[in-house]
Design a protein around this motif. Sequence first.
Motif, PDB file in Angstrom:
ATOM      1  N   ASN A  46       4.038   5.068   3.946  1.00  0.00           N
ATOM      2  CA  ASN A  46       3.269   6.228   4.377  1.00  0.00           C
ATOM      3  C   ASN A  46       3.872   7.477   3.748  1.00  0.00           C
ATOM      4  O   ASN A  46       4.783   8.102   4.304  1.00  0.00           O
ATOM      5  CB  ASN A  46       3.284   6.330   5.904  1.00  0.00           C
ATOM      6  CG  ASN A  46       2.328   5.364   6.561  1.00  0.00           C
ATOM      7  OD1 ASN A  46       1.165   5.253   6.162  1.00  0.00           O
ATOM      8  ND2 ASN A  46       2.795   4.653   7.577  1.00  0.00           N
ATOM      9  N   ASN A  47       3.365   7.803   2.569  1.00  0.00           N
ATOM     10  CA  ASN A  47       3.942   8.889   1.776  1.00  0.00           C
ATOM     11  C   ASN A  47       3.092  10.151   1.775  1.00  0.00           C
ATOM     12  O   ASN A  47       3.623  11.246   1.605  1.00  0.00           O
ATOM     13  CB  ASN A  47       4.143   8.397   0.338  1.00  0.00           C
ATOM     14  CG  ASN A  47       4.459   9.516  -0.623  1.00  0.00           C
ATOM     15  OD1 ASN A  47       5.537  10.111  -0.570  1.00  0.00           O
ATOM     16  ND2 ASN A  47       3.515   9.831  -1.514  1.00  0.00           N
ATOM     17  N   ALA A  48       1.782  10.038   1.949  1.00  0.00           N
ATOM     18  CA  ALA A  48       0.899  11.203   1.871  1.00  0.00           C
ATOM     19  C   ALA A  48       1.290  12.246   2.918  1.00  0.00           C
ATOM     20  O   ALA A  48       1.628  11.904   4.054  1.00  0.00           O
ATOM     21  CB  ALA A  48      -0.550  10.774   2.073  1.00  0.00           C
TER      22      ALA A  48
ATOM     23  N   ALA B  89      -3.853   8.374 -10.367  1.00  0.00           N
ATOM     24  CA  ALA B  89      -3.713   7.078  -9.706  1.00  0.00           C
ATOM     25  C   ALA B  89      -4.209   5.941 -10.592  1.00  0.00           C
ATOM     26  O   ALA B  89      -3.570   4.884 -10.691  1.00  0.00           O
ATOM     27  CB  ALA B  89      -4.476   7.085  -8.378  1.00  0.00           C
ATOM     28  N   GLU B  90      -5.333   6.145 -11.258  1.00  0.00           N
ATOM     29  CA  GLU B  90      -5.866   5.096 -12.127  1.00  0.00           C
ATOM     30  C   GLU B  90      -4.980   4.894 -13.355  1.00  0.00           C
ATOM     31  O   GLU B  90      -4.770   3.750 -13.799  1.00  0.00           O
ATOM     32  CB  GLU B  90      -7.298   5.436 -12.530  1.00  0.00           C
ATOM     33  CG  GLU B  90      -8.274   5.339 -11.357  1.00  0.00           C
ATOM     34  CD  GLU B  90      -9.716   5.575 -11.758  1.00  0.00           C
ATOM     35  OE1 GLU B  90      -9.948   6.083 -12.883  1.00  0.00           O
ATOM     36  OE2 GLU B  90     -10.611   5.260 -10.951  1.00  0.00           O
ATOM     37  N   ALA B  91      -4.444   5.980 -13.893  1.00  0.00           N
ATOM     38  CA  ALA B  91      -3.537   5.862 -15.036  1.00  0.00           C
ATOM     39  C   ALA B  91      -2.265   5.127 -14.635  1.00  0.00           C
ATOM     40  O   ALA B  91      -1.740   4.297 -15.394  1.00  0.00           O
ATOM     41  CB  ALA B  91      -3.195   7.244 -15.587  1.00  0.00           C
TER      42      ALA B  91
ATOM     43  N   TYR C 242      -5.127   7.354  -3.057  1.00  0.00           N
ATOM     44  CA  TYR C 242      -5.186   8.772  -3.400  1.00  0.00           C
ATOM     45  C   TYR C 242      -6.343   9.406  -2.658  1.00  0.00           C
ATOM     46  O   TYR C 242      -7.308   8.728  -2.266  1.00  0.00           O
ATOM     47  CB  TYR C 242      -5.369   8.964  -4.912  1.00  0.00           C
ATOM     48  CG  TYR C 242      -6.704   8.475  -5.436  1.00  0.00           C
ATOM     49  CD1 TYR C 242      -7.796   9.344  -5.558  1.00  0.00           C
ATOM     50  CD2 TYR C 242      -6.901   7.138  -5.790  1.00  0.00           C
ATOM     51  CE1 TYR C 242      -9.026   8.901  -6.026  1.00  0.00           C
ATOM     52  CE2 TYR C 242      -8.126   6.686  -6.249  1.00  0.00           C
ATOM     53  CZ  TYR C 242      -9.188   7.572  -6.367  1.00  0.00           C
ATOM     54  OH  TYR C 242     -10.409   7.123  -6.811  1.00  0.00           O
ATOM     55  N   ALA C 243      -6.240  10.701  -2.432  1.00  0.00           N
ATOM     56  CA  ALA C 243      -7.344  11.458  -1.843  1.00  0.00           C
ATOM     57  C   ALA C 243      -8.127  12.160  -2.939  1.00  0.00           C
ATOM     58  O   ALA C 243      -9.351  12.083  -2.997  1.00  0.00           O
ATOM     59  CB  ALA C 243      -6.820  12.467  -0.822  1.00  0.00           C
ATOM     60  N   ASN C 244      -7.403  12.837  -3.828  1.00  0.00           N
ATOM     61  CA  ASN C 244      -8.052  13.622  -4.891  1.00  0.00           C
ATOM     62  C   ASN C 244      -7.548  13.304  -6.294  1.00  0.00           C
ATOM     63  O   ASN C 244      -8.240  13.585  -7.273  1.00  0.00           O
ATOM     64  CB  ASN C 244      -7.845  15.119  -4.618  1.00  0.00           C
ATOM     65  CG  ASN C 244      -8.385  15.548  -3.268  1.00  0.00           C
ATOM     66  OD1 ASN C 244      -9.563  15.361  -2.977  1.00  0.00           O
ATOM     67  ND2 ASN C 244      -7.523  16.099  -2.429  1.00  0.00           N
TER      68      ASN C 244
ATOM     69  N   ILE D 132       0.866  -1.178   0.000  1.00  0.00           N
ATOM     70  CA  ILE D 132       0.000   0.000   0.000  1.00  0.00           C
ATOM     71  C   ILE D 132       0.901   1.225   0.000  1.00  0.00           C
ATOM     72  O   ILE D 132       1.811   1.330   0.832  1.00  0.00           O
ATOM     73  CB  ILE D 132      -0.918   0.042   1.237  1.00  0.00           C
ATOM     74  CG1 ILE D 132      -1.902  -1.128   1.235  1.00  0.00           C
ATOM     75  CG2 ILE D 132      -1.678   1.371   1.290  1.00  0.00           C
ATOM     76  CD1 ILE D 132      -2.797  -1.182   2.471  1.00  0.00           C
ATOM     77  N   VAL D 133       0.665   2.135  -0.934  1.00  0.00           N
ATOM     78  CA  VAL D 133       1.419   3.388  -1.006  1.00  0.00           C
ATOM     79  C   VAL D 133       0.426   4.529  -0.880  1.00  0.00           C
ATOM     80  O   VAL D 133      -0.390   4.746  -1.781  1.00  0.00           O
ATOM     81  CB  VAL D 133       2.216   3.505  -2.318  1.00  0.00           C
ATOM     82  CG1 VAL D 133       3.031   4.804  -2.323  1.00  0.00           C
ATOM     83  CG2 VAL D 133       3.133   2.304  -2.515  1.00  0.00           C
ATOM     84  N   THR D 134       0.454   5.249   0.232  1.00  0.00           N
ATOM     85  CA  THR D 134      -0.463   6.381   0.388  1.00  0.00           C
ATOM     86  C   THR D 134       0.059   7.568  -0.408  1.00  0.00           C
ATOM     87  O   THR D 134       1.263   7.752  -0.552  1.00  0.00           O
ATOM     88  CB  THR D 134      -0.650   6.776   1.864  1.00  0.00           C
ATOM     89  OG1 THR D 134       0.564   7.335   2.379  1.00  0.00           O
ATOM     90  CG2 THR D 134      -1.070   5.567   2.698  1.00  0.00           C
ATOM     91  N   GLY D 135      -0.861   8.352  -0.963  1.00  0.00           N
ATOM     92  CA  GLY D 135      -0.447   9.434  -1.850  1.00  0.00           C
ATOM     93  C   GLY D 135       0.344   8.894  -3.015  1.00  0.00           C
ATOM     94  O   GLY D 135       1.322   9.494  -3.463  1.00  0.00           O
ATOM     95  N   GLY D 136      -0.092   7.731  -3.529  1.00  0.00           N
ATOM     96  CA  GLY D 136       0.714   6.998  -4.495  1.00  0.00           C
ATOM     97  C   GLY D 136       0.526   7.383  -5.944  1.00  0.00           C
ATOM     98  O   GLY D 136       1.206   6.832  -6.813  1.00  0.00           O
ATOM     99  N   GLY D 137      -0.361   8.313  -6.236  1.00  0.00           N
ATOM    100  CA  GLY D 137      -0.649   8.630  -7.625  1.00  0.00           C
ATOM    101  C   GLY D 137       0.311   9.602  -8.279  1.00  0.00           C
ATOM    102  O   GLY D 137       0.399   9.663  -9.507  1.00  0.00           O
TER     103      GLY D 137
END
Length: 265
Positions: free
Chosen positions: A88-90, A45-47, A38-40, A11-16
Motif C-alpha cells: 500500500n504505497n499510494a 506504469a505501462e512503461a 496507478y490513478a493517473n 499488487i503495488v498501489t501507486g506503483g508507476g
Amino acid sequence: MSDVMQGAVAIVTGGGTGIGAAVVRRLAARGVSCVINYANSRDEAEALAAEVGQGAIAVQADIVGDAACRALALAATEAFGRIDFLVNNAGKTKFAAHEDLDALDAEDFLDIYRLNAIAPFQMVRACAPALRASPMGAVVNVASVAGVFGMGSSVAYAASKGALVTMTKSLARVLAPEIRVNAVAPGYVATGWYEKKLGEEGFAKLNAKVASSVPMGFATGPDDVAGPIEMLLDPMSRAMTGEVLLLDGGGHLDVALSQRPGRDG
C-alpha cells in the motif's frame, strides 16, 4: 537454487513512479509478477510493466473507492490466479505549516485520509481472501515518520499516516497467522516529484541539506525504501508482523527533528 519468491504475485498501489516503481523493480528481479496500480500515471506504469517483464501488468484504479479496490484485486486474481503480496504505497498530502491552524479545513483532512488510511484498509480487505490462501501472504504499508512523530508536510498528513501506523498493528493482530502486516515509515525521500517541483539545481540543494542534517549523511532515495519493503515481504521475515521500520537515515535520532523543514513528503 530457485528464489522462494519466484512465481509470486504482488499488487503495488501507486506503483508507476517513485517508491512504488522501485519496489516493482526489486520484486520483478526476484521473479515476482507485479500488478502496477496507478490513478493517473498511465504512461509511466505501462512503461514500467514493459521494462520489468515477469508478466507485469498496469491496472488503473482510483483506490479511494472500495469498488475500485475490489476490481484491482479481481484483476490480479484473473490475470495470475493468486495474490501473495500487497504494498500500500499510494498516498497524498497538502503542504501547510503545522502552526497555521487555518491552513486546513475538514475536507483537506478527509481528502488525505481517504487515500492514506481508508484506501489501504479497503485494499487489505479486497485482497485478504487471496492473501490467506498464499503460503507467504504479506502486506507492507508505506507510512511516514510524520505519523510517528507528528511532523511533516501538514497536520492532516501526519494524522493520516499515524492512523496507518495504528491500523498496521491492528490488522497484524487480526490477520495472523495467515497474513503478516508491517509498515515502513520513511522521512524525506528524494523522488522525481521533488525534482520536477524544484528543478535539478533546487533538488540537488534540498538533497544536500537533508544529507547534512541526518546521521547517515545522505538523502534517502526510493530504492532505500524499496529494499526494506522487499525484506518485509520476503518469507525469511516470517517472524515479523506489526512492525514499523523508520527509514530516514537516522534523522529520528535527533531530538530537534520536528523543527527542521523539508523532512518528508
